[in-house]
Design a protein around this motif. Structure first.
Motif, PDB file in Angstrom:
ATOM      1  N   ARG A  19       9.534  -8.993   8.418  1.00 48.73           N
ATOM      2  CA  ARG A  19      10.453  -9.998   7.888  1.00 48.73           C
ATOM      3  C   ARG A  19      11.199 -10.601   9.072  1.00 48.73           C
ATOM      4  N   LEU A  20      11.703 -11.791   8.884  1.00 46.55           N
ATOM      5  CA  LEU A  20      12.499 -12.436   9.925  1.00 46.55           C
ATOM      6  C   LEU A  20      13.936 -11.937   9.876  1.00 46.55           C
ATOM      7  N   LYS A  21      14.599 -11.948  11.032  1.00 46.88           N
ATOM      8  CA  LYS A  21      16.017 -11.635  11.072  1.00 46.88           C
ATOM      9  C   LYS A  21      16.783 -12.671  10.252  1.00 46.88           C
ATOM     10  N   GLU A  22      17.920 -12.273   9.763  1.00 47.88           N
ATOM     11  CA  GLU A  22      18.801 -13.174   9.027  1.00 47.88           C
ATOM     12  C   GLU A  22      19.078 -14.419   9.878  1.00 47.88           C
ATOM     13  N   GLY A  23      18.894 -15.594   9.273  1.00 47.83           N
ATOM     14  CA  GLY A  23      19.178 -16.852   9.956  1.00 47.83           C
ATOM     15  C   GLY A  23      18.014 -17.446  10.733  1.00 47.83           C
ATOM     16  N   GLY A  55       3.244 -13.933   3.212  1.00 47.78           N
ATOM     17  CA  GLY A  55       3.022 -13.321   1.915  1.00 47.78           C
ATOM     18  C   GLY A  55       4.145 -13.697   0.966  1.00 47.78           C
ATOM     19  N   THR A  56       4.419 -12.818   0.043  1.00 51.36           N
ATOM     20  CA  THR A  56       5.488 -13.066  -0.910  1.00 51.36           C
ATOM     21  C   THR A  56       6.779 -12.406  -0.442  1.00 51.36           C
ATOM     22  N   ASP A  57       7.867 -12.844  -1.000  1.00 52.59           N
ATOM     23  CA  ASP A  57       9.180 -12.234  -0.748  1.00 52.59           C
ATOM     24  C   ASP A  57       9.574 -12.188   0.717  1.00 52.59           C
ATOM     25  N   GLY A  58       9.195 -13.214   1.496  1.00 54.50           N
ATOM     26  CA  GLY A  58       9.638 -13.293   2.885  1.00 54.50           C
ATOM     27  C   GLY A  58       8.919 -12.376   3.853  1.00 54.50           C
ATOM     28  N   VAL A  59       7.762 -11.877   3.483  1.00 59.43           N
ATOM     29  CA  VAL A  59       6.983 -11.019   4.373  1.00 59.43           C
ATOM     30  C   VAL A  59       5.945 -11.876   5.096  1.00 59.43           C
ATOM     31  N   GLU A  87      10.689 -13.066  23.427  1.00 59.62           N
ATOM     32  CA  GLU A  87      11.531 -14.005  22.675  1.00 59.62           C
ATOM     33  C   GLU A  87      11.056 -14.091  21.223  1.00 59.62           C
ATOM     34  N   TYR A  88       9.751 -14.133  21.023  1.00 64.00           N
ATOM     35  CA  TYR A  88       9.152 -14.139  19.689  1.00 64.00           C
ATOM     36  C   TYR A  88       9.542 -12.870  18.929  1.00 64.00           C
ATOM     37  N   LEU A  89       9.418 -11.726  19.588  1.00 60.93           N
ATOM     38  CA  LEU A  89       9.720 -10.449  18.943  1.00 60.93           C
ATOM     39  C   LEU A  89      11.187 -10.359  18.530  1.00 60.93           C
ATOM     40  N   GLU A  90      12.065 -11.069  19.231  1.00 58.88           N
ATOM     41  CA  GLU A  90      13.487 -11.063  18.888  1.00 58.88           C
ATOM     42  C   GLU A  90      13.764 -11.737  17.541  1.00 58.88           C
TER      43      GLU A  90
END
Length: 106
Positions: A19-23, A55-59, A87-90
Motif C-alpha cells: 500500500r502507499l504511505k498516507e498522502g 488491485g482492490t482496496d488500495g493494494v 526514493e520509490y521505496l519511500e
C-alpha cells in the motif's frame, strides 16, 4: 518496461504487494516507477519485464520478471543501493509490503 519479449527467457519473478504511505498519490508512484526503469532497471541485462498493477482496496503489486529467480533476487537487493529506487521505496507503507520470489516450473 519490456526488454525482451521472448517468453522462453523467463525463469524467475519478484512479486511484491504493498500500500502507499498516507498522502502519496498513484500518479507519483507511476512517475517514480518510470524513473526507476529509465535510470536503473534498464541497465539490468537479464531483467525481462517490470510493471505495476493495482488491485482492490488500495493494494498495488510491483512485478519484476528475470532470467532466473536468483537474478530477480539480485536485482531486488540492488534497489537498496540505487538513489531513485530508494526514493520509490519511500512511497510505500513498509508495514504493508509482502515480497515473494518465484521460479518458473513450466
Amino acid at each position: 518496461m519490456i526488454k525482451n519479449n521472448n517468453i522462453d527467457n523467463i525463469g524467475g519473478m519478484e512479486f511484491a504487494t504493498f500500500r502507499l504511505k498516507e498522502g502519496v498519490t498513484e500518479t507519483r508512484l507511476v512517475e517514480l516507477s518510470h524513473q526507476v526503469e529509465a535510470e536503473f532497471l534498464s541497465q539490468q541485462e537479464e531483467l525481462i519485464l517490470h510493471f505495476l498493477v493495482r488491485g482492490t482496496d488500495g493494494v498495488y503489486a510491483d512485478v519484476a520478471i528475470a532470467s532466473s529467480q536468483e537474478k530477480a533476487e539480485e536485482y531486488c537487493q540492488q534497489w537498496l543501493r540505487n538513489k531513485v529506487a530508494l526514493e520509490y521505496l519511500e512511497l510505500l507503507d513498509k508495514e504493508s509490503v509482502n515480497m515473494t520470489f518465484w521460479s518458473k516450473i513450466n
